[in-house]
Design a protein around this motif. Structure first.
Motif, PDB file in Angstrom:
ATOM      1  N   GLU A 239       0.857  -1.192   0.000  1.00 26.45           N
ATOM      2  CA  GLU A 239       0.000   0.000   0.000  1.00 26.45           C
ATOM      3  C   GLU A 239       0.889   1.236   0.000  1.00 26.45           C
ATOM      4  OE1 GLU A 239      -2.892   0.124   3.119  1.00 26.45           O
ATOM      5  OE2 GLU A 239      -3.311  -2.032   3.038  1.00 26.45           O
ATOM      6  N   ARG A 240       0.442   2.264  -0.689  1.00 21.74           N
ATOM      7  CA  ARG A 240       1.157   3.541  -0.734  1.00 21.74           C
ATOM      8  C   ARG A 240       0.145   4.677  -0.730  1.00 21.74           C
ATOM      9  NH1 ARG A 240       4.333   0.073  -0.153  1.00 21.74           N
ATOM     10  NH2 ARG A 240       6.396  -0.224  -1.097  1.00 21.74           N
ATOM     11  N   GLY A 241       0.565   5.843  -0.228  1.00 25.56           N
ATOM     12  CA  GLY A 241      -0.299   7.008  -0.250  1.00 25.56           C
ATOM     13  C   GLY A 241       0.484   8.282  -0.039  1.00 25.56           C
ATOM     14  N   ALA A 242      -0.068   9.400  -0.490  1.00 28.23           N
ATOM     15  CA  ALA A 242       0.538  10.718  -0.294  1.00 28.23           C
ATOM     16  C   ALA A 242      -0.577  11.729  -0.057  1.00 28.23           C
ATOM     17  CB  ALA A 242       1.368  11.114  -1.512  1.00 28.23           C
ATOM     18  N   PHE A 243      -0.381  12.655   0.913  1.00 27.28           N
ATOM     19  CA  PHE A 243      -1.444  13.544   1.353  1.00 27.28           C
ATOM     20  C   PHE A 243      -0.894  14.931   1.676  1.00 27.28           C
ATOM     21  CE2 PHE A 243      -1.778   9.272   3.036  1.00 27.28           C
ATOM     22  CZ  PHE A 243      -2.970   8.839   2.471  1.00 27.28           C
TER      23      PHE A 243
END
Length: 412
Positions: A239-243
């Protein structure tokens, strides 16, 4: 009043990781107040929080699940693949961070059914704070944003998770062996990282996360010649994410005339595989992108333009082919535009009109954009900063190209 759109937790913890002694923040806000908050009249501040807060995050997440049999052996390939991704809007996000400055503890949730992400973590142990350069470092696949490749400052890393009956093989690939071959093994680790509020922007900043999950089993199979072979199967879920996150500006504080230019950081997580048709290879690897963003705003015309300029990090290899088209230190560029709509969107929204990558040596890879999104908002007094998320989906048949990220900026 609009909802606070961003990540609560990072705003307030400054873990050890390149930012010096840890506190809720190290730089006092500039003059003009603390921003719009969440409309409750709370005096909470972004750089130096005083009360417990739950924020909604704006940005993007994606996940990739697959199996590898006998990883590291010649011919090992990724199979049983499932890829998913999703970009959240300013007002529609289930991604949250709950931070309590009294105990320096926060809970993060990046659960998004549309993206196949389920990470939820509680960072409460001081040892959850980690950094690059020591005997203990963030897990494999975590971007060293303060390295020469990315050149950022004030980055903090927090990590928690568990492992059972597995040991990672030496070298630069995500491969495990069983300690006890008679029992299955597993690993599940989440890393959360962010730029210390006040490092560059006062009312908004950026963050990212990764979760690496692996399950390993050994089995025997009977061969046609009567012999028996042992197979080690590793099932990975990444899983990956950027915010972006911060203190939203009040809608009535945002200018209605004039123009503005906002400069700041950008972060993205990418999968880029354009090889299935040419090589018949569907092996796909995550890569991070980090760099700069420029947001130009015409408040009178209610329009904006966004330009991204980043460097690409190394792929996360896993004992399969290692075939990839985007090399480490490649340059990523993208340009987009759209409308400001404080009533309907709570900020601004638009699309990209072009995106491309230039490899070291000059080879250019233009992205055929099938779909894209830009979602952002204004932060701080008089909307003097911006932040948001974006996504670029490739549209060429038989390719897996998806870039999901975040950007922030401070008015010049």
């Amino acid at each position: 009043m609009r909802l606070l759109i961003l990540l609560a937790s990072t705003t307030m913890l400054a873990a050890c990781g390149g930012a010096g002694p840890q506190s809720a923040g190290s730089v006092a806000p500039s003059g003009g107040g603390t921003g719009g908050g969440d409309g409750s009249g709370d005096t909470h501040t972004f750089v130096n929080p005083t009360t417990q807060k739950v924020y909604k995050a704006i940005g993007s997440t994606h996940s990739y699940q697959y199996q590898v049999v006998n990883a590291g052996d010649p011919g090992a390939r990724q199979g049983s693949q499932l890829y998913q991704g999703d970009a959240n809007t300013v007002r529609n996000s289930n991604l949250t961070v709950d931070y309590n400055p009294r105990d320096a503890i926060f809970n993060v949730s990046f659960s998004n059914g549309l993206a196949g992400t389920t990470a939820t973590s509680r960072f409460q142990d001081p040892l959850h704070r980690t950094d690059f350069g020591g005997a203990l470092e963030p897990q494999f696949g975590t971007p060293d944003l303060e390295s020469a490749t990315f050149g950022m400052q004030g980055i903090n890393y927090l990590e928690s998770g568990s492992g059972n009956n597995v040991v990672r093989r030496p070298g630069g690939e995500f491969i495990f062996d069983l300690i006890d071959t008679g029992a299955p093994g597993s690993r599940d680790v989440t890393t959360f990282f962010y730029q210390t509020p006040g490092t560059e922007t006062q009312y908004v900043t950026f963050a990212g996360y990764l979760r690496n999950t692996a399950g390993v089993v050994e089995s025997d199979i009977d061969n046609p010649d009567g012999s028996t072979s042992t197979l080690l199967t590793q099932t990975n879920t990444f899983e990956r994410g950027a915010f972006a996150y911060g203190e939203l500006a009040a809608a009535d504080d945002i200018p209605t005339t004039g123009t503005g230019s906002f400069e700041g950081a950008m972060l993205a997580t990418m999968v880029f595989n354009n090889l299935p048709d040419t090589l018949g290879n569907t092996d796909t690897y995550f890569q991070w992108i980090a760099g700069r963003a420029t947001t130009s705003v015409d408040f009178g015309a209610n329009t904006f333009a966004l330009s991204l300029d980043g460097n690409v990090g190394a792929p996360l290899f896993d004992g399969t082919s290692r075939a990839h088209s985007v090399l480490e230190n490649a340059q990523f560029r993208a340009n987009g535009a759209g409308q400001i709509d404080l009533v309907a969107a709570g900020g601004f929204l638009g699309q990209f009109n072009e995106a491309w990558i230039v490899n070291p040596g000059g080879g250019r890879l233009d992205i055929n954009i099938a779909g894209s999104s830009i979602d952002g908002a204004f932060y701080g007094p008089n909307g003097e900063e911006v932040g948001g998320g974006y996504r670029i989906v490739g549209g060429t048949p038989d390719e897996r190209i998806d870039i999901l990220g975040t950007f922030v900026g401070r008015g010049n």
